[in-house]
Write a protein that holds these residues in place. Structure first.
Motif, short mmCIF file in Angstrom:
data_model
loop_
_atom_site.label_atom_id
_atom_site.label_comp_id
_atom_site.label_asym_id
_atom_site.label_seq_id
_atom_site.Cartn_x
_atom_site.Cartn_y
_atom_site.Cartn_z
N ASP A 147 0.82 -1.22 0.00
CA ASP A 147 0.00 0.00 0.00
C ASP A 147 0.85 1.26 0.00
O ASP A 147 0.41 2.31 -0.44
CB ASP A 147 -0.92 0.02 1.23
N THR A 148 2.08 1.16 0.52
CA THR A 148 2.94 2.34 0.62
C THR A 148 4.12 2.32 -0.34
O THR A 148 4.91 3.25 -0.36
CB THR A 148 3.49 2.47 2.05
N ARG A 149 4.26 1.26 -1.13
CA ARG A 149 5.44 1.14 -2.01
C ARG A 149 5.05 0.74 -3.43
O ARG A 149 4.22 -0.15 -3.63
CB ARG A 149 6.40 0.11 -1.44
N VAL A 150 5.70 1.41 -4.40
CA VAL A 150 5.54 1.12 -5.83
C VAL A 150 6.94 1.08 -6.43
O VAL A 150 7.79 1.90 -6.10
CB VAL A 150 4.71 2.23 -6.53
N ASP A 151 7.21 0.10 -7.28
CA ASP A 151 8.49 0.04 -7.99
C ASP A 151 8.27 0.53 -9.41
O ASP A 151 7.28 0.17 -10.06
CB ASP A 151 9.05 -1.38 -8.01
N VAL A 152 9.21 1.38 -9.90
CA VAL A 152 9.09 1.97 -11.24
C VAL A 152 10.32 1.58 -12.06
O VAL A 152 11.45 1.68 -11.58
CB VAL A 152 8.97 3.51 -11.16
N LEU A 153 10.09 1.14 -13.28
CA LEU A 153 11.18 0.78 -14.19
C LEU A 153 11.70 2.05 -14.85
O LEU A 153 11.00 2.71 -15.61
CB LEU A 153 10.68 -0.19 -15.25
N ILE A 154 12.97 2.40 -14.54
CA ILE A 154 13.62 3.58 -15.11
C ILE A 154 14.90 3.11 -15.77
O ILE A 154 15.84 2.69 -15.09
CB ILE A 154 13.93 4.64 -14.04
N GLU A 156 15.96 0.43 -17.51
CA GLU A 156 16.37 -0.95 -17.28
C GLU A 156 16.65 -1.30 -15.82
O GLU A 156 17.22 -2.34 -15.53
CB GLU A 156 17.59 -1.30 -18.15
N ALA A 157 16.29 -0.44 -14.86
CA ALA A 157 16.44 -0.75 -13.43
C ALA A 157 15.14 -0.39 -12.71
O ALA A 157 14.48 0.59 -13.06
CB ALA A 157 17.61 0.01 -12.83
N TRP A 158 14.78 -1.18 -11.72
CA TRP A 158 13.57 -0.92 -10.93
C TRP A 158 13.94 -0.08 -9.71
O TRP A 158 14.81 -0.45 -8.94
CB TRP A 158 12.92 -2.24 -10.49
N TYR A 159 13.27 1.07 -9.55
CA TYR A 159 13.51 1.98 -8.43
C TYR A 159 12.33 1.94 -7.48
O TYR A 159 11.17 1.86 -7.92
CB TYR A 159 13.73 3.41 -8.91
N GLN A 160 12.62 2.04 -6.21
CA GLN A 160 11.58 1.99 -5.18
C GLN A 160 11.03 3.39 -4.93
O GLN A 160 11.77 4.33 -4.69
CB GLN A 160 12.19 1.43 -3.88
N PHE A 161 9.70 3.52 -5.00
CA PHE A 161 8.99 4.75 -4.69
C PHE A 161 8.11 4.48 -3.47
O PHE A 161 7.48 3.43 -3.39
CB PHE A 161 8.12 5.18 -5.86
N GLU A 162 8.06 5.44 -2.54
CA GLU A 162 7.21 5.29 -1.36
C GLU A 162 6.41 6.56 -1.16
O GLU A 162 6.86 7.65 -1.51
CB GLU A 162 8.05 4.99 -0.12
N ARG A 163 5.24 6.42 -0.52
CA ARG A 163 4.46 7.60 -0.20
C ARG A 163 4.92 8.17 1.13
O ARG A 163 5.40 7.42 2.00
CB ARG A 163 2.98 7.31 -0.21
N LYS A 164 4.81 9.48 1.26
CA LYS A 164 5.20 10.13 2.51
C LYS A 164 3.96 10.33 3.36
O LYS A 164 2.89 10.65 2.86
CB LYS A 164 5.87 11.48 2.23
N ASN A 165 4.13 10.15 4.64
CA ASN A 165 2.97 10.32 5.55
C ASN A 165 2.83 11.75 6.01
O ASN A 165 3.67 12.50 6.10
CB ASN A 165 3.11 9.40 6.76
#
Length: 165
Positions: A147-154, A156-165
């Motif tokens: 619910d708080t994490r999404v991985d994005v392909l940038i 050729e590498a997957w980067y971790q994105f998180e929401r801020k509270n």
């Protein structure tokens, strides 16, 4: 015997260097792919709320599946506004929630389930305001992890994105 060796050598070289042409229905992109190299001429329609269509154009060259040259231009990014304003951090909006790049590269394997495409782009100096919208180039696909994490392909590498509270 020597002629057979030369003939076999020529056949092997033809197989390694002879490209197959792929034409994509994304606005006119063309890819030439051989076993040793790949050249892609990008001409891709960018989804935007514009009166006239915008195209991402450029070229990518790969040798042995490693990118050695990439020059892709995006007309939605105004170079002058980038010089005047500080670029914001990389963001993605999903379900009215902003997710921010943590800078961490994710190396764990992917099952391929739930990988979705990003549909809209805004300039790097702006914050995304609509769902499935990003403010950076290079990210085309994403996968929800929690619910708080999404991985994005940038690139050729997957980067971790998180929401801020």
């Amino acid at each position: 015997m020597k002629k057979i060796g030369i003939t076999v050598g020529i056949i092997i070289l033809l197989i390694l260097f002879f490209p197959i042409r792929y034409v994509y229905k994304d606005g006119g992109s063309i890819r030439y792919k051989a076993l040793l190299y790949e050249v892609t001429k990008h001409h891709k329609i960018i989804p935007c709320n514009c009166a006239t269509p915008k195209y991402e154009t450029g070229i990518t060259i790969k040798l042995l599946n490693k990118t050695v040259y990439e020059n892709i231009t995006n007309p939605l990014i105004n170079e002058e506004s980038e010089k005047e304003e500080e670029p914001k951090e990389k963001m993605l909006m999903l379900e009215n929630t902003l997710y921010y790049n943590t800078g961490m590269i994710v190396t764990e394997g992917r099952c391929g389930v739930g990988i979705e495409e990003i549909k809209k782009f805004v300039p790097e100096t702006e914050e995304p305001t609509h769902n499935e919208e990003i403010n950076f180039r290079g990210g085309i696909k994403y996968q929800r992890i929690t619910d708080t994490r999404v991985d994005v392909l940038i690139k050729e590498a997957w980067y971790q994105f998180e929401r801020k509270n």
